[in-house]
Write a protein that holds these residues in place. Structure first.
Motif, mmCIF file in Angstrom:
data_model
loop_
_atom_site.group_PDB
_atom_site.id
_atom_site.type_symbol
_atom_site.label_atom_id
_atom_site.label_comp_id
_atom_site.label_asym_id
_atom_site.label_seq_id
_atom_site.Cartn_x
_atom_site.Cartn_y
_atom_site.Cartn_z
ATOM 1 N N LEU A 22 13.094 -2.277 24.360
ATOM 2 C CA LEU A 22 11.943 -3.457 23.714
ATOM 3 C C LEU A 22 10.580 -3.155 23.876
ATOM 4 N N LEU A 80 6.531 -4.601 24.191
ATOM 5 C CA LEU A 80 6.163 -6.036 24.803
ATOM 6 C C LEU A 80 4.510 -6.127 24.150
ATOM 7 N N ASN A 128 1.923 -8.119 25.706
ATOM 8 C CA ASN A 128 1.926 -8.815 25.863
ATOM 9 C C ASN A 128 0.329 -9.389 26.119
ATOM 10 N N ILE A 175 1.087 -12.002 21.201
ATOM 11 C CA ILE A 175 2.749 -11.143 21.700
ATOM 12 C C ILE A 175 2.724 -10.099 20.131
ATOM 13 N N ALA A 184 5.504 -8.307 19.480
ATOM 14 C CA ALA A 184 6.870 -8.028 20.836
ATOM 15 C C ALA A 184 7.515 -7.309 19.185
ATOM 16 N N PRO A 187 6.107 -4.827 14.284
ATOM 17 C CA PRO A 187 5.886 -5.962 15.695
ATOM 18 C C PRO A 187 6.028 -7.340 15.079
ATOM 19 N N TRP A 203 8.483 -16.490 26.590
ATOM 20 C CA TRP A 203 9.093 -15.156 26.673
ATOM 21 C C TRP A 203 10.948 -16.478 26.476
ATOM 22 N N VAL A 211 10.912 -15.679 23.092
ATOM 23 C CA VAL A 211 10.893 -14.524 22.271
ATOM 24 C C VAL A 211 11.939 -13.853 22.787
ATOM 25 N N CYS A 228 17.295 -10.419 22.316
ATOM 26 C CA CYS A 228 17.265 -9.602 23.314
ATOM 27 C C CYS A 228 18.270 -9.826 23.759
ATOM 28 N N VAL A 263 6.442 -2.807 27.970
ATOM 29 C CA VAL A 263 5.046 -4.034 28.436
ATOM 30 C C VAL A 263 4.514 -3.599 28.783
#
Length: 324
Positions: free
Chosen positions: A8, A10, A12, A17, A19, A27, A79, A82, A90, A99
């Protein structure tokens, strides 16, 4: 049967975000804020604000201050959204996390992120790196259509809280030459709000709307004084009209003439925001921060200073490879 491990990614950021899994085509882009409405006082986490029609005078709570992640309670709530089944679905124990973090991130923030990623969520592994590093790794494709990263490169990262000029040599950041300008997307949105509030409508509390106006209407001029003269003598060449939202037919508004079906439904009672030289005068603050009261050089000067901070033999190649 053990599930296959997934990666994954991310990004941030302090505004949004981005992702997605490594095998995804595009994304997901999710606001990195907790938002409260002015009228109903309802609170929305991340992308849940898209479900609201009460978008006037929103109050934002960001996990970031000056580009650094400091409000972990807010970030954890975002998060959680997300990573939930409603967004990414996830499973941290079966996921490797890549990240982004700010340039020159504080060690205390790095430790907190590692502890939360492993102990709170239980990710299989975590890799942290500045977003400029990820951009540098893909710079060969962006600049030359080649998968190989240039030996010398300057990445200009224009973010929400500020702008960085970051040189890379042989894949490594030249830390001593990094430069920052404290002008980013947030200041430009606020500058646009102040400008149109003085000239036309009072939009000081309409951050959500004015951010959309900025992204859809503003541009960086290649000839500022020429465009200024054009706006003065032949305003129609650069002028546009932005239809402000009624929150029934449109949530963010639109440029007049580009949404004929919505415009027909809103034919009566449309509120029009005229824009002309604001379209290119506001982004000019990136190059002249003094326009917004900041005693700093612009991003063009930051790039030059970043290159000059490198070894002399590397400078020509640095100037030849600039990725924004």
């Amino acid at each position: 049967r053990r599930a296959a491990m997934r990666t994954l990614i991310l990004d941030n950021g302090s505004f949004s975000i981005k992702a997605g899994y490594s095998d995804a085509q595009q994304p997901l882009v999710i606001p990195n804020t907790i938002t409260r409405t002015k009228r109903t006082k309802r609170v929305y986490v991340g992308d849940l604000i898209d479900k609201s029609n009460d978008l006037s005078g929103l109050y934002y709570r960001s996990p970031f201050e000056r580009g650094y992640l400091v409000h972990w309670d807010a970030e954890l709530a975002i998060w959680d959204r997300v990573f939930s089944d409603d967004v990414l679905g996830c499973q941290p124990a079966e996921t490797r996390l890549v990240v982004s973090e700010p340039v020159f991130n504080f060690r205390r923030i790095q430790r907190a992120m590692d502890e939360i990623a492993f102990e709170e969520y239980g990710f299989s592994s975590v890799v942290r790196a500045p977003s400029t590093k990820f951009a540098a790794l893909g710079s060969g494709q962006a600049l030359y259509g080649d998968s190989e990263m240039p030996e010398c490169l300057v990445v200009v990262d224009v973010g929400h809280a500020g702008t960085y000029a970051v040189p890379y040599h042989a894949g490594k950041m030249v830390a001593s030459a990094v430069r920052r300008v404290d002008v980013g997307g947030r200041i430009l949105t606020n500058y646009l709000k102040e400008t149109v509030s003085f000239r036309y409508w009072d939009m000081m509390e309409e951050t959500y709307i004015m951010n959309a106006v900025k992204e859809r209407c503003c541009f960086v001029s290649r000839d500022f004084y020429g465009d200024l003269e054009t706006a003065h003598r032949r305003g129609r060449d650069l002028a546009i009209e932005y239809v402000l939202p009624d929150f029934a037919n449109t949530k963010t508004g639109f440029v007049r003439g580009r949404e004929p079906m919505v415009e027909e439904r809103m034919r009566e009672g449309m509120q029009i925001l005229p824009l002309c030289n604001e379209r290119f005068a506001v982004p000019e603050a990136l190059f002249y921060p003094a326009d917004v009261g900041m005693d700093q050089g612009g991003i063009h000067q930051a790039v030059v200073q970043a290159v000059m901070g490198c070894e002399q033999r590397l400078r020509p190649a640095m100037f030849g490879n600039i990725l924004v």
